[in-house]
Design an enzyme around this catalytic site. Structure first.
Site, short mmCIF file in Angstrom:
data_model
loop_
_atom_site.label_atom_id
_atom_site.label_comp_id
_atom_site.label_asym_id
_atom_site.label_seq_id
_atom_site.Cartn_x
_atom_site.Cartn_y
_atom_site.Cartn_z
N GLU A 45 -6.91 4.74 7.72
CA GLU A 45 -6.70 6.17 7.42
C GLU A 45 -7.93 6.74 6.70
O GLU A 45 -8.26 7.91 6.88
CB GLU A 45 -5.43 6.34 6.57
N ASN B 253 0.87 -1.17 0.00
CA ASN B 253 0.00 0.00 0.00
C ASN B 253 0.91 1.22 0.00
O ASN B 253 1.46 1.58 1.03
CB ASN B 253 -0.89 -0.05 1.26
N TRP B 254 1.07 1.82 -1.17
CA TRP B 254 2.03 2.93 -1.30
C TRP B 254 1.52 4.24 -0.70
O TRP B 254 2.26 5.22 -0.65
CB TRP B 254 2.39 3.15 -2.78
N LYS B 255 0.27 4.28 -0.33
CA LYS B 255 -0.33 5.51 0.23
C LYS B 255 -0.07 6.70 -0.70
O LYS B 255 -0.03 6.52 -1.91
CB LYS B 255 0.17 5.74 1.66
N GLY C 140 2.76 -1.07 4.33
CA GLY C 140 2.86 0.34 3.98
C GLY C 140 4.32 0.74 3.79
O GLY C 140 4.91 0.57 2.73
N GLY C 141 4.93 1.23 4.86
CA GLY C 141 6.29 1.78 4.81
C GLY C 141 7.30 0.89 4.10
O GLY C 141 8.08 1.37 3.27
N SER D 284 3.24 -2.30 10.39
CA SER D 284 4.68 -2.37 10.64
C SER D 284 5.29 -3.73 10.31
O SER D 284 6.20 -4.21 11.00
CB SER D 284 5.01 -1.96 12.08
N GLU E 198 -5.59 -4.92 10.42
CA GLU E 198 -4.53 -3.94 10.67
C GLU E 198 -4.84 -3.18 11.95
O GLU E 198 -5.59 -2.20 11.92
CB GLU E 198 -4.47 -2.94 9.51
N GLY F 160 2.37 2.10 10.76
CA GLY F 160 3.35 3.17 10.64
C GLY F 160 4.04 3.54 11.94
O GLY F 160 4.69 4.57 12.03
N HIS G 281 -9.50 1.26 4.65
CA HIS G 281 -8.24 1.41 5.41
C HIS G 281 -8.48 2.34 6.60
O HIS G 281 -9.28 3.29 6.49
CB HIS G 281 -7.15 1.98 4.49
P1 PGA Z 1 2.75 0.14 7.69
O1 PGA Z 1 1.32 0.42 7.02
O2 PGA Z 1 3.27 -1.13 7.09
O3 PGA Z 1 3.57 1.35 7.32
O4 PGA Z 1 2.52 0.01 9.16
C1 PGA Z 1 0.41 -0.61 6.78
C2 PGA Z 1 -0.85 -0.07 6.14
O5 PGA Z 1 -1.24 1.07 6.47
O6 PGA Z 1 -1.48 -0.73 5.30
#
Ligand code: PGA
Length: 253
Positions: free
Chosen positions: A99, A11-13, A236-237, A215, A169, A175, A97
């Site tokens: 967010e 997930n590149w956000k 994500g990251g 994470s 998640e 993150g 998600h």
């Molecule tokens: P993260 O994000 O791996 O940076 O914790 C995961 C996500 O938001 O899907």
């Protein structure tokens, strides 16, 4: 016994302009081509979807989007429809998600509408769920996740479930560098599968892939993926650089 093929999705956000997206995807493609035991998907921002679609066409790397509207078209300024995503070559769409839920007011109801719209276009949803730290500490984690699963999947026929991916998640792990322990994640994944068995039936539930997200990195991926109910990762990251992402698709090597 079930034969759930693990799925690892990046997930590149809101990261990567087109040139960076092309570099990233070209950087991971060789490892994806050699990988035989998990499905790999990247979810770039909307503006880089076409660039990445052109590169991944005919490869084993799947393309996903990070959100969509539930209508095919209309006066919805700033929105992107499932029809448009299908047209560009997307296979998956991340829905709900945390967010999107916390920063953009998405509800279980709007998430449910989006899921139904995706099925209409044979797009595959990655439905996210997960509790906040406060909800975990006040022992409401199961109640919250159950509400998200039942609400998100309300009125969805069981025949759609094999093409649905769930991503657990925990919000406190996204993150933050603070991952759920393999035991905490397994416990919630087993709980989610129990809810799915109750909503649909046991064999349907046994065939649904449930990713863990929050994470995930090269240091914790093997232990997480070794859990019986964890069927891949939403990352994500660590999905933003080939050196960090490639080890996550090689968790069995
Ligand atoms: P993260 O994000 O791996 O940076 O914790 C995961 C996500 O938001 O899907």
């Amino acid at each position: 016994m079930t034969s759930r093929i693990p799925i690892v999705a990046g997930n590149w956000k809101m990261y990567k302009i087109r040139s960076e997206a092309a570099d990233l995807v070209n950087g991971i493609l060789p490892a994806v081509s050699k990988n035989n035991y998990c499905e790999v998907v990247v979810c770039p921002p909307f503006t880089a979807l076409q660039t990445v679609a052109n590169i991944v066409k005919g490869t084993k790397l799947g393309l996903g989007a990070q959100n969509c509207h539930f209508e095919d078209s209309g006066a919805f300024t700033g929105e992107v429809s499932p029809l448009m995503l299908k047209d560009i070559g997307c296979k998956y769409v991340i829905i709900g998600h945390s967010e999107r839920r916390t920063k953009f007011g998405e509800t279980d109801e709007s998430i449910n509408k989006k899921l139904k719209a995706l099925y209409k276009h044979q797009l595959l949803p990655i439905l996210c769920c997960g509790e906040t730290l406060e909800e975990r500490e006040s022992k409401r984690l199961y109640e919250v996740v159950e509400r998200q699963i039942r609400g998100g999947l309300a009125d969805i026929p069981s025949e759609k479930m094999p093409t649905t991916v769930i991503a657990y998640e925990p919000v406190w792990a996204i993150g933050t560098g603070r991952t759920a322990t393999p035991e905490q994640a397994q416990d919630m994944h087993a709980f989610i599968r129990k809810i799915l068995a109750d909503m649909f039936d046991k064999s349907t539930a046994d065939n649904i892939r449930i990713q863990y997200g929050g994470s995930v990195n090269a240091g914790n991926v093997k232990q997480l993926m070794a859990q019986p109910d964890i069927d891949g990762a939403l990352v994500g990251g660590a999905s933003l650089e080939p050196e960090k992402f490639i080890p996550l698709i090689q968790f069995k090597d």
